[in-house]
Motif scaffolding. Structure first.
Motif, PDB file in Angstrom:
ATOM      1  N   ALA A   1      -5.018   2.996  12.186  1.00 46.88           N
ATOM      2  CA  ALA A   1      -5.504   3.277  10.833  1.00 46.88           C
ATOM      3  C   ALA A   1      -6.938   3.791  10.930  1.00 46.88           C
ATOM      4  O   ALA A   1      -7.710   3.327  11.774  1.00 46.88           O
ATOM      5  N   ARG A   2      -7.278   4.748  10.084  1.00 48.54           N
ATOM      6  CA  ARG A   2      -8.643   5.275  10.086  1.00 48.54           C
ATOM      7  C   ARG A   2      -9.552   4.297   9.342  1.00 48.54           C
ATOM      8  O   ARG A   2      -9.291   3.950   8.193  1.00 48.54           O
ATOM      9  N   ILE A   3     -10.592   3.864  10.025  1.00 51.14           N
ATOM     10  CA  ILE A   3     -11.553   2.956   9.406  1.00 51.14           C
ATOM     11  C   ILE A   3     -12.448   3.767   8.489  1.00 51.14           C
ATOM     12  O   ILE A   3     -13.050   4.753   8.903  1.00 51.14           O
ATOM     13  N   ILE A   4     -12.511   3.351   7.231  1.00 54.01           N
ATOM     14  CA  ILE A   4     -13.394   4.008   6.271  1.00 54.01           C
ATOM     15  C   ILE A   4     -14.798   3.446   6.434  1.00 54.01           C
ATOM     16  O   ILE A   4     -15.764   4.187   6.569  1.00 54.01           O
ATOM     17  N   GLU A   5     -14.888   2.128   6.426  1.00 52.88           N
ATOM     18  CA  GLU A   5     -16.209   1.505   6.481  1.00 52.88           C
ATOM     19  C   GLU A   5     -16.096   0.044   6.887  1.00 52.88           C
ATOM     20  O   GLU A   5     -15.113  -0.619   6.578  1.00 52.88           O
ATOM     21  N   VAL A   6     -17.099  -0.433   7.609  1.00 51.00           N
ATOM     22  CA  VAL A   6     -17.255  -1.860   7.838  1.00 51.00           C
ATOM     23  C   VAL A   6     -18.239  -2.309   6.767  1.00 51.00           C
ATOM     24  O   VAL A   6     -19.437  -2.035   6.854  1.00 51.00           O
TER      25      VAL A   6
ATOM     26  N   PRO B   1       0.814  -1.212   0.000  1.00 51.68           N
ATOM     27  CA  PRO B   1       0.000   0.000   0.000  1.00 51.68           C
ATOM     28  C   PRO B   1       0.850   1.266   0.000  1.00 51.68           C
ATOM     29  O   PRO B   1       1.941   1.295   0.559  1.00 51.68           O
ATOM     30  N   ILE B   2       0.334   2.272  -0.659  1.00 55.38           N
ATOM     31  CA  ILE B   2       0.932   3.601  -0.632  1.00 55.38           C
ATOM     32  C   ILE B   2       0.222   4.366   0.482  1.00 55.38           C
ATOM     33  O   ILE B   2      -0.931   4.089   0.800  1.00 55.38           O
ATOM     34  N   LEU B   3       0.900   5.337   1.068  1.00 54.91           N
ATOM     35  CA  LEU B   3       0.311   6.169   2.115  1.00 54.91           C
ATOM     36  C   LEU B   3      -1.095   6.601   1.706  1.00 54.91           C
ATOM     37  O   LEU B   3      -1.307   7.080   0.595  1.00 54.91           O
ATOM     38  N   CYS B   4      -2.053   6.388   2.565  1.00 54.31           N
ATOM     39  CA  CYS B   4      -3.463   6.739   2.363  1.00 54.31           C
ATOM     40  C   CYS B   4      -4.182   5.843   1.348  1.00 54.31           C
ATOM     41  O   CYS B   4      -5.292   6.161   0.945  1.00 54.31           O
ATOM     42  N   ASP B   5      -3.552   4.746   0.934  1.00 53.13           N
ATOM     43  CA  ASP B   5      -4.266   3.750   0.124  1.00 53.13           C
ATOM     44  C   ASP B   5      -5.368   3.128   0.971  1.00 53.13           C
ATOM     45  O   ASP B   5      -5.260   3.064   2.199  1.00 53.13           O
ATOM     46  N   THR B   6      -6.371   2.623   0.304  1.00 53.25           N
ATOM     47  CA  THR B   6      -7.389   1.838   0.992  1.00 53.25           C
ATOM     48  C   THR B   6      -6.861   0.416   1.146  1.00 53.25           C
ATOM     49  O   THR B   6      -6.390  -0.183   0.175  1.00 53.25           O
ATOM     50  N   ILE B   7      -6.915  -0.097   2.360  1.00 50.28           N
ATOM     51  CA  ILE B   7      -6.526  -1.478   2.629  1.00 50.28           C
ATOM     52  C   ILE B   7      -7.796  -2.246   2.971  1.00 50.28           C
ATOM     53  O   ILE B   7      -8.606  -1.804   3.786  1.00 50.28           O
ATOM     54  N   TYR B   8      -7.941  -3.384   2.331  1.00 48.17           N
ATOM     55  CA  TYR B   8      -9.106  -4.242   2.547  1.00 48.17           C
ATOM     56  C   TYR B   8      -8.707  -5.375   3.482  1.00 48.17           C
ATOM     57  O   TYR B   8      -7.812  -6.155   3.166  1.00 48.17           O
ATOM     58  N   ILE B   9      -9.355  -5.418   4.634  1.00 52.75           N
ATOM     59  CA  ILE B   9      -9.128  -6.489   5.598  1.00 52.75           C
ATOM     60  C   ILE B   9     -10.309  -7.445   5.472  1.00 52.75           C
ATOM     61  O   ILE B   9     -11.454  -7.046   5.679  1.00 52.75           O
ATOM     62  N   ARG B  10     -10.007  -8.676   5.100  1.00 49.66           N
ATOM     63  CA  ARG B  10     -11.079  -9.660   4.918  1.00 49.66           C
ATOM     64  C   ARG B  10     -10.951 -10.757   5.973  1.00 49.66           C
ATOM     65  O   ARG B  10      -9.847 -11.122   6.361  1.00 49.66           O
ATOM     66  N   GLY B  11     -12.103 -11.229   6.422  1.00 47.62           N
ATOM     67  CA  GLY B  11     -12.100 -12.263   7.450  1.00 47.62           C
ATOM     68  C   GLY B  11     -13.511 -12.680   7.794  1.00 47.62           C
ATOM     69  O   GLY B  11     -14.403 -12.668   6.938  1.00 47.62           O
ATOM     70  N   ASN B  12     -13.704 -12.995   9.061  1.00 52.72           N
ATOM     71  CA  ASN B  12     -15.016 -13.450   9.532  1.00 52.72           C
ATOM     72  C   ASN B  12     -15.320 -12.859  10.903  1.00 52.72           C
ATOM     73  O   ASN B  12     -14.411 -12.604  11.688  1.00 52.72           O
ATOM     74  N   HIS B  13     -16.604 -12.680  11.156  1.00 53.80           N
ATOM     75  CA  HIS B  13     -17.126 -12.311  12.481  1.00 53.80           C
ATOM     76  C   HIS B  13     -16.693 -10.932  12.966  1.00 53.80           C
ATOM     77  O   HIS B  13     -16.533 -10.712  14.167  1.00 53.80           O
ATOM     78  N   PHE B  14     -16.484  -9.966  12.029  1.00 54.62           N
ATOM     79  CA  PHE B  14     -16.151  -8.604  12.450  1.00 54.62           C
ATOM     80  C   PHE B  14     -17.379  -7.951  13.072  1.00 54.62           C
ATOM     81  O   PHE B  14     -18.511  -8.226  12.679  1.00 54.62           O
ATOM     82  N   PHE B  15     -17.147  -7.056  14.033  1.00 54.77           N
ATOM     83  CA  PHE B  15     -18.250  -6.308  14.631  1.00 54.77           C
ATOM     84  C   PHE B  15     -18.859  -5.434  13.537  1.00 54.77           C
ATOM     85  O   PHE B  15     -18.129  -4.747  12.827  1.00 54.77           O
ATOM     86  N   PRO B  16     -20.179  -5.454  13.368  1.00 51.61           N
ATOM     87  CA  PRO B  16     -20.794  -4.808  12.201  1.00 51.61           C
ATOM     88  C   PRO B  16     -20.866  -3.289  12.235  1.00 51.61           C
ATOM     89  O   PRO B  16     -21.230  -2.672  11.243  1.00 51.61           O
ATOM     90  N   VAL B  17     -20.503  -2.654  13.348  1.00 52.21           N
ATOM     91  CA  VAL B  17     -20.585  -1.202  13.461  1.00 52.21           C
ATOM     92  C   VAL B  17     -19.170  -0.619  13.517  1.00 52.21           C
ATOM     93  O   VAL B  17     -18.325  -1.103  14.279  1.00 52.21           O
ATOM     94  N   LYS B  18     -18.919   0.412  12.712  1.00 49.74           N
ATOM     95  CA  LYS B  18     -17.594   1.020  12.607  1.00 49.74           C
ATOM     96  C   LYS B  18     -17.005   1.381  13.975  1.00 49.74           C
ATOM     97  O   LYS B  18     -15.841   1.117  14.250  1.00 49.74           O
ATOM     98  N   GLN B  19     -17.820   1.965  14.844  1.00 47.24           N
ATOM     99  CA  GLN B  19     -17.337   2.428  16.147  1.00 47.24           C
ATOM    100  C   GLN B  19     -16.937   1.271  17.066  1.00 47.24           C
ATOM    101  O   GLN B  19     -16.282   1.485  18.071  1.00 47.24           O
ATOM    102  N   GLY B  20     -17.314   0.062  16.733  1.00 47.03           N
ATOM    103  CA  GLY B  20     -16.963  -1.103  17.551  1.00 47.03           C
ATOM    104  C   GLY B  20     -15.674  -1.770  17.122  1.00 47.03           C
ATOM    105  O   GLY B  20     -15.360  -2.870  17.577  1.00 47.03           O
TER     106      GLY B  20
END
Length: 91
Positions: A46-51, A17-36
């Motif tokens: 890292a700043r979360i863009i979106e869950v 990734p380049i500075l400020c690139d979007t990184i996609y984290i893939r997996g299972n059972h993530f908390f569905p709300v960004k603030q969580g």
């Protein structure tokens, strides 16, 4: 009985990734709300863009003088540590 499953990380992309690139984290059972959720790459938050779903979180690659070798995901009270081979490319 209701059982909450711990989140798990399966993959990250892109690998360089380049500075400020979007990184996609893939997996299972993530908390569905960004603030969580919190994501630290190489110890830098890292700043979360979106869950996107319980299987994908998008974050902005933070600036770090070090390699982003570790990912710490705190999701819904669970902490997951993952070793990666991300190399940050500084423009």
């Amino acid at each position: 009985a209701f059982k909450i499953k711990a989140p798990e990380i399966i993959s990250l992309s892109p690998e360089n990734p380049i500075l400020c690139d979007t990184i996609y984290i893939r997996g299972n059972h993530f908390f569905p709300v960004k603030q969580g959720n919190r994501v630290l790459l190489g110890g830098v938050e890292a700043r979360i863009i979106e869950v996107q779903s319980r299987e994908e979180i998008t974050v902005l690659a933070p600036y770090s003088p070090n390699k982003l070798e570790t990912v710490k995901l705190i999701s819904g009270g669970f902490e997951v540590n993952w070793v990666t081979n991300l190399n940050q490319v500084v423009p």
